[in-house]
Design a protein around this motif. Structure first.
Motif, PDB file in Angstrom:
ATOM      1  N   ARG A 170       2.351   1.712  -3.404  1.00  0.00           N
ATOM      2  CA  ARG A 170       1.343   2.171  -4.358  1.00  0.00           C
ATOM      3  C   ARG A 170       1.058   3.659  -4.175  1.00  0.00           C
ATOM      4  N   VAL A 171       0.942   4.106  -2.936  1.00  0.00           N
ATOM      5  CA  VAL A 171       0.670   5.524  -2.675  1.00  0.00           C
ATOM      6  C   VAL A 171       1.829   6.384  -3.167  1.00  0.00           C
TER       7      VAL A 171
ATOM      8  N   MET B 180       3.912   5.665  -5.586  1.00  0.00           N
ATOM      9  CA  MET B 180       3.884   5.658  -7.043  1.00  0.00           C
ATOM     10  C   MET B 180       2.797   6.603  -7.560  1.00  0.00           C
ATOM     11  N   GLU B 181       1.613   6.549  -6.962  1.00  0.00           N
ATOM     12  CA  GLU B 181       0.520   7.425  -7.392  1.00  0.00           C
ATOM     13  C   GLU B 181       0.847   8.886  -7.130  1.00  0.00           C
ATOM     14  N   ASP B 182       1.470   9.183  -5.990  1.00  0.00           N
ATOM     15  CA  ASP B 182       1.859  10.566  -5.700  1.00  0.00           C
ATOM     16  C   ASP B 182       2.889  11.073  -6.702  1.00  0.00           C
ATOM     17  N   CYS B 183       3.838  10.218  -7.048  1.00  0.00           N
ATOM     18  CA  CYS B 183       4.852  10.610  -8.032  1.00  0.00           C
ATOM     19  C   CYS B 183       4.193  10.877  -9.381  1.00  0.00           C
ATOM     20  N   ASN B 184       3.268  10.019  -9.785  1.00  0.00           N
ATOM     21  CA  ASN B 184       2.575  10.224 -11.059  1.00  0.00           C
ATOM     22  C   ASN B 184       1.768  11.516 -11.061  1.00  0.00           C
ATOM     23  N   MET B 185       1.099  11.797  -9.961  1.00  0.00           N
ATOM     24  CA  MET B 185       0.315  13.031  -9.873  1.00  0.00           C
ATOM     25  C   MET B 185       1.214  14.260  -9.865  1.00  0.00           C
TER      26      MET B 185
ATOM     27  N   CYS C 209       9.280   8.579 -12.711  1.00  0.00           N
ATOM     28  CA  CYS C 209       8.785   7.646 -11.684  1.00  0.00           C
ATOM     29  C   CYS C 209       9.050   6.192 -12.070  1.00  0.00           C
TER      30      CYS C 209
ATOM     31  N   VAL D 143       7.749   2.730 -10.151  1.00  0.00           N
ATOM     32  CA  VAL D 143       6.813   1.827 -10.822  1.00  0.00           C
ATOM     33  C   VAL D 143       7.385   0.418 -10.874  1.00  0.00           C
TER      34      VAL D 143
ATOM     35  N   TYR E 278       7.246  -1.114  -7.403  1.00  0.00           N
ATOM     36  CA  TYR E 278       5.877  -1.499  -7.075  1.00  0.00           C
ATOM     37  C   TYR E 278       5.455  -2.753  -7.833  1.00  0.00           C
TER      38      TYR E 278
ATOM     39  N   THR F 202       0.832  -1.208   0.000  1.00  0.00           N
ATOM     40  CA  THR F 202       0.000   0.000   0.000  1.00  0.00           C
ATOM     41  C   THR F 202       0.866   1.256   0.000  1.00  0.00           C
TER      42      THR F 202
END
Length: 166
Positions: free
Chosen positions: A87-88, A90-95, A105, A109, A112, A84
């Protein structure tokens, strides 16, 4: 009683004296003896000793099975939280990086994806009620399959099937 130390009446003075008489030695003992000799240990970092795994238990040893299953559940919870967190991140980096996220990122990725694959190899397809015995059997079946057909995803089975068709 209020903020001031002067008693309002005789009864109030008696109560203050009794509380001081009882509380002073207890407070002194706690501050001078107990607190300096206590090891500081955060409750949320409790460390459990590792117990024997399911393959080290006898078939009729219910206690060993229970301990191994408890260890399995703790390990699954920790691995799930790690996944988790990854994943958070990775999502923060993408955003944060937006259109440049694919390049910037990439390491997150990959980390993850690798952690996700490892988690699925160990815990995937077990369901909610999966226990340590189910996970051990899954591992055993995977090892037997790999011994016969090569590593999962390597394509060796397809190559062997194509060679057999010739």
């Amino acid at each position: 009683m209020g903020d001031n130390k002067t008693p309002r009446n005789i009864f109030d003075g008696f109560i203050n004296a009794a509380v001081t008489l009882i509380d002073s030695p207890v407070t002194w003992f706690r501050e001078r003896v107990v607190t300096p000799n206590r090891e500081s240990y955060p409750w949320y970092h409790q460390k459990f000793r590792r117990v024997p795994t399911i393959d080290e238990c006898y078939t009729d040893d219910v206690i060993c099975f229970y301990e191994a299953n408890s260890q399995f559940k703790r390990d699954k919870a920790v691995d799930s939280e790690i996944l988790t967190i990854l994943r958070v991140r990775m999502e923060d980096c993408n955003m944060f990086h937006g259109p440049d996220a694919e390049a910037k990122c990439k390491s997150l990725v990959e980390t993850y994806k690798e952690a996700e694959a490892n988690w699925f190899c160990k815990y995937g397809d077990l369901g909610f009620h999966g226990n340590v015995k189910d996970a051990y059997m899954k591992q055993k079946h995977r090892m037997v399959w790999e011994r016969r057909h090569g590593p999962v995803g390597s394509g060796m089975r397809d190559a062997a099937a194509a060679a057999g068709d010739e």
